[in-house]
Design an enzyme around this catalytic site. Structure first.
Site, PDB file in Angstrom:
ATOM      1  N   HIS A 133       0.813  -1.217   0.000  1.00 39.72           N
ATOM      2  CA  HIS A 133       0.000   0.000   0.000  1.00 39.72           C
ATOM      3  C   HIS A 133       0.847   1.267   0.000  1.00 39.72           C
ATOM      4  CE1 HIS A 133      -3.335  -2.667   1.156  1.00 39.72           C
ATOM      5  NE2 HIS A 133      -4.130  -1.695   0.773  1.00 39.72           N
ATOM      6  N   LYS A 137      -1.140   5.123   4.612  1.00 41.87           N
ATOM      7  CA  LYS A 137      -2.131   4.248   5.268  1.00 41.87           C
ATOM      8  C   LYS A 137      -1.820   4.127   6.762  1.00 41.87           C
ATOM      9  CE  LYS A 137      -4.247  -0.327   4.767  1.00 41.87           C
ATOM     10  NZ  LYS A 137      -5.581   0.248   5.067  1.00 41.87           N
TER      11      LYS A 137
HETATM   12  N1  LIG Z   1     -13.203  -0.874   2.167  1.00 41.89           N
HETATM   13  C1  LIG Z   1     -12.512  -0.388   1.128  1.00 41.89           C
HETATM   14  O1  LIG Z   1     -12.732  -0.761  -0.038  1.00 41.89           O
HETATM   15  C2  LIG Z   1     -11.494   0.675   1.383  1.00 41.89           C
HETATM   16  C3  LIG Z   1     -11.210   1.017   2.661  1.00 41.89           C
HETATM   17  N2  LIG Z   1     -10.344   2.036   2.929  1.00 41.89           N
HETATM   18  C4  LIG Z   1     -10.224   2.409   4.314  1.00 41.89           C
HETATM   19  O2  LIG Z   1     -10.925   3.629   4.517  1.00 41.89           O
HETATM   20  C5  LIG Z   1     -10.357   4.352   5.588  1.00 41.89           C
HETATM   21  C6  LIG Z   1     -10.102   5.782   5.154  1.00 41.89           C
HETATM   22  O3  LIG Z   1      -9.091   5.813   4.182  1.00 41.89           O
HETATM   23  P1  LIG Z   1      -8.676   7.186   3.475  1.00 41.89           P
HETATM   24  O4  LIG Z   1      -9.860   7.833   2.849  1.00 41.89           O
HETATM   25  O5  LIG Z   1      -7.508   6.860   2.635  1.00 41.89           O
HETATM   26  O6  LIG Z   1      -8.223   8.050   4.747  1.00 41.89           O
HETATM   27  P2  LIG Z   1      -8.128   9.648   4.901  1.00 41.89           P
HETATM   28  O7  LIG Z   1      -7.225   9.882   6.059  1.00 41.89           O
HETATM   29  O8  LIG Z   1      -7.822  10.276   3.605  1.00 41.89           O
HETATM   30  O9  LIG Z   1      -9.604  10.077   5.284  1.00 41.89           O
HETATM   31  C7  LIG Z   1     -10.172   9.921   6.540  1.00 41.89           C
HETATM   32  C8  LIG Z   1     -11.118  11.070   6.752  1.00 41.89           C
HETATM   33  O10 LIG Z   1     -11.870  10.838   7.936  1.00 41.89           O
HETATM   34  C9  LIG Z   1     -11.924  12.071   8.669  1.00 41.89           C
HETATM   35  N3  LIG Z   1     -12.178  11.785  10.070  1.00 41.89           N
HETATM   36  C10 LIG Z   1     -11.298  11.459  11.046  1.00 41.89           C
HETATM   37  N4  LIG Z   1     -11.948  11.256  12.217  1.00 41.89           N
HETATM   38  C11 LIG Z   1     -13.263  11.464  11.959  1.00 41.89           C
HETATM   39  C12 LIG Z   1     -14.437  11.410  12.760  1.00 41.89           C
HETATM   40  N5  LIG Z   1     -14.390  11.094  14.054  1.00 41.89           N
HETATM   41  N6  LIG Z   1     -15.627  11.689  12.182  1.00 41.89           N
HETATM   42  C13 LIG Z   1     -15.703  12.023  10.889  1.00 41.89           C
HETATM   43  N7  LIG Z   1     -14.621  12.081  10.075  1.00 41.89           N
HETATM   44  C14 LIG Z   1     -13.419  11.818  10.607  1.00 41.89           C
HETATM   45  C15 LIG Z   1     -10.553  12.690   8.425  1.00 41.89           C
HETATM   46  O11 LIG Z   1     -10.591  14.053   8.716  1.00 41.89           O
HETATM   47  P3  LIG Z   1      -9.224  14.773   9.255  1.00 41.89           P
HETATM   48  O12 LIG Z   1      -8.193  14.521   8.209  1.00 41.89           O
HETATM   49  O13 LIG Z   1      -9.649  16.180   9.415  1.00 41.89           O
HETATM   50  O14 LIG Z   1      -8.893  14.091  10.561  1.00 41.89           O
HETATM   51  C16 LIG Z   1     -10.391  12.409   6.935  1.00 41.89           C
HETATM   52  O15 LIG Z   1     -11.046  13.379   6.154  1.00 41.89           O
HETATM   53  C17 LIG Z   1      -9.121   3.566   6.008  1.00 41.89           C
HETATM   54  O16 LIG Z   1      -9.439   2.739   7.118  1.00 41.89           O
HETATM   55  C18 LIG Z   1      -8.822   2.696   4.797  1.00 41.89           C
HETATM   56  O17 LIG Z   1      -8.148   1.512   5.126  1.00 41.89           O
HETATM   57  C19 LIG Z   1      -9.704   2.709   1.929  1.00 41.89           C
HETATM   58  C20 LIG Z   1      -9.923   2.375   0.631  1.00 41.89           C
HETATM   59  C21 LIG Z   1     -10.846   1.327   0.242  1.00 41.89           C
HETATM   60  O1  LIG Z   2      -6.070   2.346   3.120  1.00 46.48           O
HETATM   61  C1  LIG Z   2      -6.314   2.035   1.920  1.00 46.48           C
HETATM   62  O2  LIG Z   2      -6.006   2.757   0.986  1.00 46.48           O
HETATM   63  C2  LIG Z   2      -7.011   0.764   1.652  1.00 46.48           C
HETATM   64  N1  LIG Z   2      -7.500   0.111   2.657  1.00 46.48           N
HETATM   65  C3  LIG Z   2      -8.276  -1.080   2.602  1.00 46.48           C
HETATM   66  C4  LIG Z   2      -7.611  -2.196   3.405  1.00 46.48           C
HETATM   67  O3  LIG Z   2      -7.047  -1.912   4.478  1.00 46.48           O
HETATM   68  O4  LIG Z   2      -7.700  -3.355   3.013  1.00 46.48           O
HETATM   69  C5  LIG Z   2      -8.678  -1.461   1.203  1.00 46.48           C
HETATM   70  C6  LIG Z   2      -7.657  -1.130   0.149  1.00 46.48           C
HETATM   71  O5  LIG Z   2      -6.614  -2.032   0.242  1.00 46.48           O
HETATM   72  C7  LIG Z   2      -7.187   0.316   0.261  1.00 46.48           C
END
Ligand SMILES: NC(=O)C1=CN([C@@H]2O[C@H](COP(=O)(O)OP(=O)(O)OC[C@H]3O[C@@H](n4cnc5c(N)ncnc54)[C@H](OP(=O)(O)O)[C@@H]3O)[C@@H](O)[C@H]2O)C=CC1
Ligand SMILES: O=C(O)C1=N[C@H](C(=O)O)C[C@H](O)C1
Length: 247
Positions: A133, A137
């Site tokens: 990744h 992350k």
């Molecule tokens: N299931 C799937 O297919 C996928 C899952 N993921 C997962 O999604 C999650 C997010 O990834 P990603 O978008 O890259 O992360 P980011 O850090 O880019 O985004 C997280 C967001 O959540 C906000 N946030 C933090 N705390 C809170 C809260 N208490 N309430 C509301 N918003 C909050 C952050 O704001 P701030 O920055 O202001 O703290 C930020 O905008 C990870 O766990 C990742 O592993 C990612 C890709 C695909």
């Molecule tokens: O953090 C990410 O970016 C992603 N998180 C998910 C995971 O933890 O499996 C899904 C994907 O791999 C992207």
């Protein structure tokens, strides 16, 4: 019309989810929520029917609880869940009479890779998972790698497969990987990568590699929209998108 609130709207995934919901003819984006917002209050005031969470492993459970408390169905992509947290959300969903989907990966290539790896695992002596990744992350190993390893272990146990062979005598640095349900999992963090996973399966004289690569966050959007459309049809807590795909 589904009325969708996106939690983590300013994040890397949240930005894409807002765009995908806005582009869906059967959905309306009614709220964009981020850290510091009163989730339950905003979700209720906005008249949402569904909430999507892509935030952090530290906040996703509380957010799901707040959304259930506000009376909406919930789709969670955030990773880092424990079995205990699943149990608490299962109980809260039943009490609220609402449905929750928690999926470690919404990309079809990743969902299928997990299935293919589990199907193949009983036929090989050795299995190891390598997830790769971007270095921004927060959690390691990835939620996908944990789910992959659990699926492999369950399939091997059901088939009566023996323990994985490994004659390592010393590993002070932990270079043989972390063991998830007995399956070695290795996490790589590399600038330039987005989200990839390889499952290596080995027998004497042969190897099978099951690999998924997500090059862009757009790959998750059909799965997120499917999760929103179907979540209410499945009572309580569902873990993994595979159930919604009939897999
Ligand atoms: N299931 C799937 O297919 C996928 C899952 N993921 C997962 O999604 C999650 C997010 O990834 P990603 O978008 O890259 O992360 P980011 O850090 O880019 O985004 C997280 C967001 O959540 C906000 N946030 C933090 N705390 C809170 C809260 N208490 N309430 C509301 N918003 C909050 C952050 O704001 P701030 O920055 O202001 O703290 C930020 O905008 C990870 O766990 C990742 O592993 C990612 C890709 C695909
Ligand atoms: O953090 C990410 O970016 C992603 N998180 C998910 C995971 O933890 O499996 C899904 C994907 O791999 C992207």
């Amino acid at each position: 019309m589904l009325k969708v609130a996106v939690i983590g709207a300013k994040g890397r995934m949240g930005t894409y989810v807002c765009e995908a919901v806005e582009g869906a003819e059967d959905m309306e984006l009614v709220a964009r929520l981020d850290a510091g917002d009163d989730l339950a209050e905003v979700i209720k005031t906005a008249g949402a029917t569904h909430a999507v969470d892509f935030t952090t492993p530290q906040t996703a459970e509380a957010n799901a609880m707040a959304a259930l408390g506000a009376g909406v169905h919930v789709v969670v992509g955030t990773t880092g869940w424990t079995e205990e947290a699943y149990a608490r959300v299962r109980e809260a969903a039943a009490a609220a009479g609402k449905s929750v989907l928690i999926a470690p990966n919404f990309a079809i290539s990743a969902v299928l890779a997990m299935k293919f790896a589990a199907a193949a695992a009983p036929y090989f002596e050795s299995v190891e998972v390598i997830e790769m990744h971007h270095p921004d992350k927060l959690d390691a190993p990835s939620g996908t790698a944990i789910a992959t390893a659990k699926g492999i272990a369950a399939a091997r146990e059901a088939a009566g497969a023996p323990a994985l062979p490994d004659n390592t005598q010393t590993d002070e640095l932990g270079t043989r990987g972390g063991k998830v349900t007995g399956v070695p999992v290795h996490a790589v963090r590399l600038r330039g990568l987005y989200a990839s996973e390889e499952v290596l399966l080995g027998n004497p004289g042969e190897q099978l590699v099951v690999r998924t690569d997500c090059f862009d966050r757009v790959s998750f959007m059909p799965g997120v929209l499917l999760g929103l459309r179907k979540v209410a049809d499945y009572q309580g807590l569902t873990i993994g998108l595979d159930a919604f795909l009939g897999l």
